[in-house]
Design a protein around this motif. Structure first.
Motif, PDB file in Angstrom:
ATOM      1  N   ARG A 172       0.806  -1.218   0.000  1.00 31.09           N
ATOM      2  CA  ARG A 172       0.000   0.000   0.000  1.00 31.09           C
ATOM      3  C   ARG A 172       0.839   1.267   0.000  1.00 31.09           C
ATOM      4  O   ARG A 172       0.294   2.364  -0.035  1.00 31.09           O
ATOM      5  N   GLU A 173       2.131   1.116   0.101  1.00 36.09           N
ATOM      6  CA  GLU A 173       2.975   2.304   0.122  1.00 36.09           C
ATOM      7  C   GLU A 173       3.106   2.889  -1.284  1.00 36.09           C
ATOM      8  O   GLU A 173       2.941   2.178  -2.277  1.00 36.09           O
ATOM      9  N   PRO A 174       3.400   4.184  -1.362  1.00 41.62           N
ATOM     10  CA  PRO A 174       3.581   4.794  -2.688  1.00 41.62           C
ATOM     11  C   PRO A 174       4.638   4.046  -3.503  1.00 41.62           C
ATOM     12  O   PRO A 174       5.661   3.609  -2.954  1.00 41.62           O
ATOM     13  N   TYR A 175       4.363   3.862  -4.761  1.00 47.18           N
ATOM     14  CA  TYR A 175       5.268   3.249  -5.740  1.00 47.18           C
ATOM     15  C   TYR A 175       5.359   1.727  -5.619  1.00 47.18           C
ATOM     16  O   TYR A 175       6.062   1.095  -6.406  1.00 47.18           O
ATOM     17  N   ASP A 176       4.654   1.112  -4.647  1.00 48.06           N
ATOM     18  CA  ASP A 176       4.708  -0.344  -4.507  1.00 48.06           C
ATOM     19  C   ASP A 176       4.212  -1.066  -5.750  1.00 48.06           C
ATOM     20  O   ASP A 176       4.647  -2.182  -6.046  1.00 48.06           O
ATOM     21  N   ILE A 335      12.138   8.617  -3.476  1.00 47.19           N
ATOM     22  CA  ILE A 335      12.339   7.661  -2.380  1.00 47.19           C
ATOM     23  C   ILE A 335      13.024   8.349  -1.202  1.00 47.19           C
ATOM     24  O   ILE A 335      12.659   8.138  -0.036  1.00 47.19           O
ATOM     25  N   VAL A 336      14.012   9.188  -1.482  1.00 42.96           N
ATOM     26  CA  VAL A 336      14.701   9.915  -0.415  1.00 42.96           C
ATOM     27  C   VAL A 336      13.725  10.830   0.319  1.00 42.96           C
ATOM     28  O   VAL A 336      13.727  10.920   1.556  1.00 42.96           O
ATOM     29  N   MET A 337      12.872  11.539  -0.434  1.00 44.14           N
ATOM     30  CA  MET A 337      11.884  12.423   0.179  1.00 44.14           C
ATOM     31  C   MET A 337      10.955  11.630   1.096  1.00 44.14           C
ATOM     32  O   MET A 337      10.617  12.089   2.197  1.00 44.14           O
ATOM     33  N   ARG A 338      10.553  10.449   0.657  1.00 42.23           N
ATOM     34  CA  ARG A 338       9.654   9.635   1.483  1.00 42.23           C
ATOM     35  C   ARG A 338      10.378   9.139   2.731  1.00 42.23           C
ATOM     36  O   ARG A 338       9.810   9.130   3.833  1.00 42.23           O
ATOM     37  N   ARG A 403       5.340  -5.238   7.340  1.00 39.21           N
ATOM     38  CA  ARG A 403       4.627  -3.974   7.207  1.00 39.21           C
ATOM     39  C   ARG A 403       3.279  -3.983   7.927  1.00 39.21           C
ATOM     40  O   ARG A 403       2.657  -2.943   8.078  1.00 39.21           O
ATOM     41  N   ARG A 404       2.812  -5.161   8.343  1.00 38.08           N
ATOM     42  CA  ARG A 404       1.507  -5.238   8.991  1.00 38.08           C
ATOM     43  C   ARG A 404       1.421  -4.285  10.180  1.00 38.08           C
ATOM     44  O   ARG A 404       0.398  -3.670  10.430  1.00 38.08           O
ATOM     45  N   HIS A 405       2.525  -4.194  10.932  1.00 39.94           N
ATOM     46  CA  HIS A 405       2.529  -3.371  12.139  1.00 39.94           C
ATOM     47  C   HIS A 405       2.699  -1.893  11.796  1.00 39.94           C
ATOM     48  O   HIS A 405       2.507  -1.042  12.667  1.00 39.94           O
ATOM     49  N   GLU A 406       3.079  -1.619  10.549  1.00 38.99           N
ATOM     50  CA  GLU A 406       3.289  -0.231  10.159  1.00 38.99           C
ATOM     51  C   GLU A 406       2.056   0.392   9.520  1.00 38.99           C
ATOM     52  O   GLU A 406       1.931   1.591   9.436  1.00 38.99           O
TER      53      GLU A 406
END
Length: 408
Positions: A172-176, A335-338, A403-406
């Motif tokens: 679900r993260e950007p660019y995934d 990616i660095v910005m994120r 990532r579940r916990h994130e």
């Protein structure tokens, strides 16, 4: 009572000739060997039958476990996806598609993907039911062991698809959902690092092939040792970045000599992964005054404020190489910005930019005991050969599941 055909007479006639005695002994010895051979063959047949029955029982238990998982997960996933599709259809009906063409196209693509997922889950359910039926028939001895193996293979494929479905829900993260551009750079340890970098390159290519996709080597710098100094792979399929982003870091080859004091055969390579935008260009504007372009020996673009630089040599023209390198730079900056939690280029702190050489990601031990240890997740696998042949799904799954916990 009939005489025992395998009994040995202890008396012989004194008038028997030596040749007659020898013939008699040979006949008796032959009958004894035949009896023993029959017993041995019967023992082997019984042993083979036992192991086959044991194998059949174990295989049936594995199939039952896999079918149970499919029966538990597939209906729930199917219900969720069908509800999501209905919601998407309602949204599309509520507005005029021509009001916002870009958004309409995005919604239609999502609806098509949802429909494809539903069809796939229905197919999984049918395959699981078929495997269950084969297992039940096997209990009645109406089919042979080969059919049972086919049912097991079908169940394994069903569960692999379910694994991918579950993992996709965590991407679900950007660019995934984008493709991936991966670089492999050998360390300074010399020839073994160069050979190691080449082997890692082959590992990722094999992984892509096992997923039914192709990994394309777009740039490569060979070394004199037969290894490589540097390689860049483009994986032009959906979710490649989401799957492979956890591979970033140092991959160490260690223990290649049984003499633990001899570290001369150790090696390392750094892996970096950035998104490869499949359907659009990276949404980032860079001031022309903030970049420096050099064309020798390869076209390289450096972002002056951050010091980040990228290169491209695989295209046919200078213009195409410039465009490709600029897109890679934008992807790297995004990616660095994120990672730094900032919303614009001016807020990037160059001193906080992490390098792929900053953290060990995985260790591959060759001797005396083969072991692959993922440092980030703690996952360990003993089958080093399988991992190097592209079977890295356990590591990828562990990274995605972490990532579940994130996710809120």
């Amino acid at each position: 009572m009939a005489a025992d055909p395998f009994s040995v007479r202890t008396k012989t006639s004194c008038s028997s000739s030596p040749s007659t005695l020898r013939s008699s002994k040979r006949a008796v010895a032959f009958r004894i060997r035949a009896h023993n051979n029959n017993n041995n063959n019967q023992h082997i047949d019984d042993k083979n039958r036992f192991y086959k029955e044991l194998g059949t029982f174990a295989l049936k238990r594995k199939i039952e476990d896999l079918v149970l998982r499919a029966e538990m997960l597939a209906p729930t996933a199917l219900e969720f996806e069908e509800a999501r599709r209905l919601k998407q259809e309602e949204i599309i009906r509520e507005y005029d598609l021509w009001d916002d063409v870009a958004k309409s196209n995005e919604d239609l693509v999502q609806l098509a993907e949802s429909t494809k997922t539903i069809d796939s889950l229905k197919d999984l359910r049918y395959k699981a039911e078929e495997a269950k039926l084969i297992t039940e028939l096997a209990g009645m001895d109406s089919i042979n062991y080969e059919f049972l193996k086919q049912a097991y293979a079908a169940c394994v494929n069903v569960n692999r698809t379910l694994d991918k479905y579950e993992m996709s829900k965590l991407l679900r993260e950007p660019y995934d959902m984008e493709g991936a551009c991966m670089t492999i750079e050998s360390g300074n340890e010399g020839v073994y690092s160069e050979i190691w970098a080449e082997r890692l390159t082959r590992m990722y290519i094999k992984w892509a092939e096992k997923q039914g996709h192709k990994a394309r080597i777009v740039e490569k710098q060979d070394s004199e040792s037969g290894g490589i100094n540097y390689a860049m792979i483009e994986l032009e399929f959906k979710s490649a970045y989401g799957y492979l982003s956890g591979e970033r870091g140092i991959h160490c080859m260690s223990g290649s000599s049984e003499n633990k004091s001899d570290l001369s055969k150790d090696g390392a390579a750094a892996i970096d992964v950035i998104p490869l935008f499949l359907e659009s260009s990276p949404d980032l504007q860079i001031d022309e005054n903030d970049i420096e372009i050099t064309t020798s020996p390869s076209l390289t673009i450096q972002h002056i404020p951050t010091g980040l630089q990228v290169q491209s040599t695989g295209e046919r023209s200078r213009f195409a190489n410039k465009l490709k390198a600029l897109n890679r730079l934008k992807a790297k900056l995004l990616i660095v910005m994120r990672e730094q939690g900032v919303s614009n280029l001016a807020s990037i702190k160059s001193s906080d930019i992490s390098s792929s050489w900053n953290q060990v990601a995985r260790r591959y031990v060759f001797h005396p005991n083969k072991l692959v240890e993922d440092v980030k997740t703690g996952i360990q696998l003993a089958d080093l050969t399988a991992v190097l042949n592209g079977n890295i799904e356990p590591f990828i799954g562990a990274h995605i599941n972490s990532r579940r916990h994130e996710i809120p």
